[in-house]
Scaffold this motif. Structure first.
Motif, PDB file in Angstrom:
ATOM      1  N   LEU A   1       0.803  -1.219   0.000  1.00 13.31           N
ATOM      2  CA  LEU A   1       0.000   0.000   0.000  1.00 13.31           C
ATOM      3  C   LEU A   1       0.838   1.272   0.000  1.00 13.31           C
ATOM      4  CD1 LEU A   1      -2.868  -1.075   2.423  1.00 13.31           C
ATOM      5  CD2 LEU A   1      -2.754  -1.238  -0.073  1.00 13.31           C
ATOM      6  N   THR A   2       2.169   1.134   0.054  1.00 16.36           N
ATOM      7  CA  THR A   2       3.058   2.292  -0.047  1.00 16.36           C
ATOM      8  C   THR A   2       4.125   2.015  -1.097  1.00 16.36           C
ATOM      9  OG1 THR A   2       4.651   1.511   1.610  1.00 16.36           O
ATOM     10  CG2 THR A   2       2.729   2.747   2.414  1.00 16.36           C
ATOM     11  N   ALA A   3       4.666   3.083  -1.649  1.00 15.95           N
ATOM     12  CA  ALA A   3       5.732   2.924  -2.631  1.00 15.95           C
ATOM     13  C   ALA A   3       6.951   2.257  -2.002  1.00 15.95           C
ATOM     14  CB  ALA A   3       6.112   4.285  -3.210  1.00 15.95           C
ATOM     15  N   GLU A   4       7.254   2.643  -0.774  1.00 18.11           N
ATOM     16  CA  GLU A   4       8.421   2.063  -0.091  1.00 18.11           C
ATOM     17  C   GLU A   4       8.246   0.556   0.088  1.00 18.11           C
ATOM     18  OE1 GLU A   4       6.676   4.670   0.895  1.00 18.11           O
ATOM     19  OE2 GLU A   4       8.118   6.311   0.603  1.00 18.11           O
ATOM     20  N   GLY A   5       7.035   0.137   0.474  1.00 21.02           N
ATOM     21  CA  GLY A   5       6.780  -1.283   0.650  1.00 21.02           C
ATOM     22  C   GLY A   5       6.882  -2.048  -0.654  1.00 21.02           C
ATOM     23  N   ALA A   6       6.386  -1.466  -1.742  1.00 23.59           N
ATOM     24  CA  ALA A   6       6.438  -2.118  -3.044  1.00 23.59           C
ATOM     25  C   ALA A   6       7.877  -2.239  -3.548  1.00 23.59           C
ATOM     26  CB  ALA A   6       5.590  -1.343  -4.049  1.00 23.59           C
ATOM     27  N   ILE A   7       8.654  -1.197  -3.375  1.00 22.12           N
ATOM     28  CA  ILE A   7      10.056  -1.225  -3.808  1.00 22.12           C
ATOM     29  C   ILE A   7      10.825  -2.281  -3.022  1.00 22.12           C
ATOM     30  CG2 ILE A   7      12.201   0.110  -3.888  1.00 22.12           C
ATOM     31  CD1 ILE A   7      10.335   2.618  -4.292  1.00 22.12           C
ATOM     32  N   GLN A   8      10.577  -2.328  -1.735  1.00 22.88           N
ATOM     33  CA  GLN A   8      11.245  -3.344  -0.910  1.00 22.88           C
ATOM     34  C   GLN A   8      10.826  -4.752  -1.328  1.00 22.88           C
ATOM     35  OE1 GLN A   8      10.218  -3.349   3.267  1.00 22.88           O
ATOM     36  NE2 GLN A   8      12.110  -4.385   3.845  1.00 22.88           N
ATOM     37  N   ARG A   9       9.518  -4.959  -1.565  1.00 23.79           N
ATOM     38  CA  ARG A   9       9.058  -6.282  -1.969  1.00 23.79           C
ATOM     39  C   ARG A   9       9.655  -6.674  -3.318  1.00 23.79           C
ATOM     40  NH1 ARG A   9       5.622 -10.495  -1.530  1.00 23.79           N
ATOM     41  NH2 ARG A   9       4.594 -11.233  -3.439  1.00 23.79           N
ATOM     42  N   GLY A  10       9.753  -5.727  -4.234  1.00 24.37           N
ATOM     43  CA  GLY A  10      10.343  -6.032  -5.533  1.00 24.37           C
ATOM     44  C   GLY A  10      11.772  -6.535  -5.407  1.00 24.37           C
ATOM     45  N   GLN A  11      12.546  -5.909  -4.545  1.00 22.69           N
ATOM     46  CA  GLN A  11      13.932  -6.333  -4.345  1.00 22.69           C
ATOM     47  C   GLN A  11      13.996  -7.681  -3.625  1.00 22.69           C
ATOM     48  OE1 GLN A  11      15.059  -2.658  -2.351  1.00 22.69           O
ATOM     49  NE2 GLN A  11      16.259  -2.023  -4.118  1.00 22.69           N
ATOM     50  N   VAL A  12      13.076  -7.903  -2.681  1.00 21.52           N
ATOM     51  CA  VAL A  12      13.021  -9.184  -1.982  1.00 21.52           C
ATOM     52  C   VAL A  12      12.657 -10.309  -2.955  1.00 21.52           C
ATOM     53  CG1 VAL A  12      11.742 -10.537  -0.264  1.00 21.52           C
ATOM     54  CG2 VAL A  12      12.534  -8.228   0.288  1.00 21.52           C
ATOM     55  N   LEU A  13      11.672 -10.053  -3.821  1.00 20.99           N
ATOM     56  CA  LEU A  13      11.271 -11.058  -4.797  1.00 20.99           C
ATOM     57  C   LEU A  13      12.435 -11.445  -5.706  1.00 20.99           C
ATOM     58  CD1 LEU A  13       7.724  -9.751  -5.829  1.00 20.99           C
ATOM     59  CD2 LEU A  13       8.247 -11.794  -4.490  1.00 20.99           C
ATOM     60  N   ARG A  14      13.221 -10.459  -6.107  1.00 18.37           N
ATOM     61  CA  ARG A  14      14.392 -10.767  -6.933  1.00 18.37           C
ATOM     62  C   ARG A  14      15.361 -11.669  -6.173  1.00 18.37           C
ATOM     63  NH1 ARG A  14      18.361  -5.956  -8.506  1.00 18.37           N
ATOM     64  NH2 ARG A  14      18.379  -5.888  -6.227  1.00 18.37           N
ATOM     65  N   GLU A  15      15.620 -11.360  -4.913  1.00 19.41           N
ATOM     66  CA  GLU A  15      16.536 -12.174  -4.125  1.00 19.41           C
ATOM     67  C   GLU A  15      15.971 -13.571  -3.877  1.00 19.41           C
ATOM     68  OE1 GLU A  15      19.632 -11.241  -3.400  1.00 19.41           O
ATOM     69  OE2 GLU A  15      19.106  -9.489  -4.618  1.00 19.41           O
ATOM     70  N   GLN A  16      14.654 -13.687  -3.825  1.00 22.46           N
ATOM     71  CA  GLN A  16      14.031 -14.992  -3.613  1.00 22.46           C
ATOM     72  C   GLN A  16      14.026 -15.859  -4.866  1.00 22.46           C
ATOM     73  OE1 GLN A  16      10.183 -13.751  -2.114  1.00 22.46           O
ATOM     74  NE2 GLN A  16      10.793 -14.099   0.006  1.00 22.46           N
ATOM     75  N   GLY A  17      14.296 -15.247  -6.022  1.00 25.24           N
ATOM     76  CA  GLY A  17      14.368 -16.038  -7.242  1.00 25.24           C
ATOM     77  C   GLY A  17      13.493 -15.584  -8.385  1.00 25.24           C
ATOM     78  N   ALA A  18      12.795 -14.462  -8.238  1.00 20.68           N
ATOM     79  CA  ALA A  18      11.976 -13.959  -9.337  1.00 20.68           C
ATOM     80  C   ALA A  18      12.859 -13.381 -10.439  1.00 20.68           C
ATOM     81  CB  ALA A  18      11.008 -12.889  -8.843  1.00 20.68           C
ATOM     82  N   ASP A  19      12.627 -13.803 -11.662  1.00 22.77           N
ATOM     83  CA  ASP A  19      13.373 -13.261 -12.805  1.00 22.77           C
ATOM     84  C   ASP A  19      12.791 -11.922 -13.239  1.00 22.77           C
ATOM     85  OD1 ASP A  19      15.167 -15.685 -13.601  1.00 22.77           O
ATOM     86  OD2 ASP A  19      13.171 -16.542 -13.325  1.00 22.77           O
ATOM     87  N   ILE A  20      11.477 -11.777 -13.066  1.00 22.58           N
ATOM     88  CA  ILE A  20      10.761 -10.557 -13.422  1.00 22.58           C
ATOM     89  C   ILE A  20       9.764 -10.283 -12.308  1.00 22.58           C
ATOM     90  CG2 ILE A  20       9.367  -9.386 -15.184  1.00 22.58           C
ATOM     91  CD1 ILE A  20      10.238 -11.590 -17.157  1.00 22.58           C
ATOM     92  N   VAL A  21       9.489  -9.008 -12.057  1.00 24.85           N
ATOM     93  CA  VAL A  21       8.483  -8.626 -11.064  1.00 24.85           C
ATOM     94  C   VAL A  21       7.333  -7.938 -11.786  1.00 24.85           C
ATOM     95  CG1 VAL A  21       7.990  -7.179  -9.071  1.00 24.85           C
ATOM     96  CG2 VAL A  21      10.145  -8.432  -9.190  1.00 24.85           C
ATOM     97  N   ASP A  22       6.132  -8.484 -11.617  1.00 21.91           N
ATOM     98  CA  ASP A  22       4.939  -7.977 -12.284  1.00 21.91           C
ATOM     99  C   ASP A  22       4.171  -7.077 -11.329  1.00 21.91           C
ATOM    100  OD1 ASP A  22       3.152  -8.014 -14.583  1.00 21.91           O
ATOM    101  OD2 ASP A  22       1.764  -9.150 -13.322  1.00 21.91           O
ATOM    102  N   ILE A  23       3.880  -5.838 -11.760  1.00 22.55           N
ATOM    103  CA  ILE A  23       3.216  -4.865 -10.891  1.00 22.55           C
ATOM    104  C   ILE A  23       1.917  -4.396 -11.523  1.00 22.55           C
ATOM    105  CG2 ILE A  23       3.480  -2.714  -9.611  1.00 22.55           C
ATOM    106  CD1 ILE A  23       6.464  -2.926  -9.961  1.00 22.55           C
ATOM    107  N   GLY A  24       0.833  -4.450 -10.742  1.00 24.36           N
ATOM    108  CA  GLY A  24      -0.462  -3.961 -11.200  1.00 24.36           C
ATOM    109  C   GLY A  24      -1.084  -3.044 -10.168  1.00 24.36           C
ATOM    110  N   ALA A  25      -1.854  -2.057 -10.644  1.00 26.15           N
ATOM    111  CA  ALA A  25      -2.455  -1.081  -9.735  1.00 26.15           C
ATOM    112  C   ALA A  25      -3.971  -1.171  -9.701  1.00 26.15           C
ATOM    113  CB  ALA A  25      -2.027   0.334 -10.136  1.00 26.15           C
ATOM    114  N   GLU A  26      -4.541  -2.169 -10.385  1.00 28.19           N
ATOM    115  CA  GLU A  26      -5.988  -2.381 -10.333  1.00 28.19           C
ATOM    116  C   GLU A  26      -6.241  -3.873 -10.181  1.00 28.19           C
ATOM    117  OE1 GLU A  26      -9.665  -0.675 -12.823  1.00 28.19           O
ATOM    118  OE2 GLU A  26      -8.589  -2.243 -13.909  1.00 28.19           O
ATOM    119  N   SER A  27      -7.021  -4.253  -9.185  1.00 26.85           N
ATOM    120  CA  SER A  27      -7.340  -5.652  -8.950  1.00 26.85           C
ATOM    121  C   SER A  27      -8.202  -6.209 -10.072  1.00 26.85           C
ATOM    122  CB  SER A  27      -8.070  -5.816  -7.618  1.00 26.85           C
ATOM    123  OG  SER A  27      -8.533  -7.142  -7.448  1.00 26.85           O
TER     124      SER A  27
END
Length: 295
Positions: free
Chosen positions: A58-84
Motif C-alpha cells: 500500500l506504499t511505494a516504499e513497501g512495493a520497492i522493498q518487496r520487488g527487491q526481496v522477490l528478486r533475491e528470492q528467485g523472481a526473474d521478473i516482477v509484475d506490478i499492477g495497480a488495479e485488482s
C-alpha cells in the motif's frame, strides 16, 4: 482422478506438439533460455482490493522493498499492477494507476529489477514502459495494435493474455468446451499476427487462468478447467512462443493452507511445459521447479 493413464493419452495424441521448441530472447539485456529453464514472474499488487494479502503493498516504499526481496528470492521478473482483477474491486483510472506505478517502476528499474507492468490501458502501458518496465502484461483485447506499437517502440516484451471480453474487468461467462485450448489457439494466432506486424518480436502467451468469469466461480468447474489447461499448455507452444501461466489458489480446497495451492498447480503447469510461472509465492515455486529438475 488425474492419473498416469490420462497423461499418457494426452501425450500420445499430441506427441509432435510436445517436441516443439519456442523462441528464446533477451528482456532488459538478460537472456531467457525458455527451452531449458523456466522463469518466475513475482507479483506486486498495489490495489487494496487484491485478496492475496502477501502480495499487496500500500506504499511505494513497501512495493520497492518487496520487488527487491522477490528478486533475491528467485523472481526473474516482477509484475506490478495497480488495479485488482476481482469483479467487485473498485476501478482505478489511468491517472490513479500511473501515480502509483511510475515511481515504483522507476526505483526498481534503477535497482536493476526487471519489471513487468500489468494493464489493459493505453496510457498506463505507455507510462510504465517509459518509466523503465521491460514487459507489458496485457490483460485486454482492445486497441491491441496501438499497444503493440508502444511495446515495439520500447523494444520491450509483451505477455498476451487470453481474454473473452474487452479486458479482464469486462468478462461474462467463459465459453466452456471440451477443448478450451482450441479456442485459445485461434485467439493467439490473431494477436501474434497483429503484434509481429507492429514490430514486436518478444512475445509470451498467457491462457488467462486467473480471470473471474461468472460461470467459473463454481470451484469444481473452475479447477477442472485450470488443470486441463495446465496439462495442455504444451500445445500452445506450437505457436513458437513461450507460455506464461498465472498460478491459481483454489481456496475452497486448500482452506487455511491456501498458500500451498500455487506450488501444487505449479507441478501441473510444469508437466504441461509452462515457460514462465506467475506467482505470489516465489520461494515455494522456485523450490518446486528445482526439485522437478532433479528428475
Amino acid at each position: 482422478m488425474l492419473g498416469l493413464e490420462h497423461l499418457a493419452e494426452l501425450l500420445e495424441k499430441n506427441r509432435a506438439a510436445a517436441q516443439v521448441r519456442v523462441r528464446e530472447f533477451s528482456i532488459g539485456g538478460r537472456a531467457f533460455a525458455f527451452n531449458s529453464k523456466a522463469a518466475i514472474l513475482g507479483v506486486i499488487n498495489l490495489s487494496p482490493d487484491s485478496w492475496y494479502r502477501e502480495s499487496v503493498c500500500l506504499t511505494a516504499e513497501g512495493a520497492i522493498q518487496r520487488g527487491q526481496v522477490l528478486r533475491e528470492q528467485g523472481a526473474d521478473i516482477v509484475d506490478i499492477g495497480a488495479e485488482s482483477t476481482l469483479a467487485h474491486a473498485a476501478r482505478a483510472n489511468e491517472a490513479a494507476q500511473n501515480s502509483k506505478l511510475v515511481p515504483i517502476i522507476q526505483a526498481l528499474h534503477k535497482a536493476g529489477v526487471l519489471v513487468s507492468v500489468e494493464t489493459y490501458e493505453l496510457a498506463v502501458a505507455r507510462a510504465g514502459l517509459e518509466a523503465g518496465a521491460q514487459v507489458l502484461n496485457l490483460t485486454g483485447a482492445e486497441r491491441s495494435e496501438e499497444l503493440f506499437g508502444i511495446v515495439a517502440a520500447h523494444e520491450a516484451a509483451v505477455i498476451i493474455c487470453y481474454v473473452q471480453g474487452k479486458n479482464v474487468r469486462e468478462v461474462g461467462d467463459f465459453k466452456l468446451s471440451a477443448d478450451p485450448v482450441g479456442l485459445m489457439q485461434d485467439y493467439f494466432a490473431r494477436q501474434i499476427e497483429i503484434a509481429t506486424r507492429a514490430g514486436v518480436g518478444k512475445i509470451l502467451l498467457d491462457p488467462g487462468l486467473g480471470f473471474y468469469y461468472r460461470n467459473l466461480q463454481d470451484s469444481a468447474v473452475r479447477v477442472r478447467h485450470q488443470m486441463t489447461v495446465f496439462l495442455n499448455t504444451f500445445r500452445l507452444r506450437a505457436h513458437g512462443f513461450p507460455i506464461c501461466n498465472a498460478l491459481p489458489h483454489a481456496f475452497e480446497y486448500f482452506g487455511e493452507e491456501v498458500r500451498c495451492a500455487e506450488p501444487f498447480f505449479a507441478v501441473l503447469a510444469a508437466l504441461g511445459k509452462t515457460d514462465v510461472f506467475r506467482t505470489h509465492e516465489v520461494p515455494r515455486i522456485k523450490a518446486v521447479l528445482e526439485t522437478m529438475r532433479v528428475f
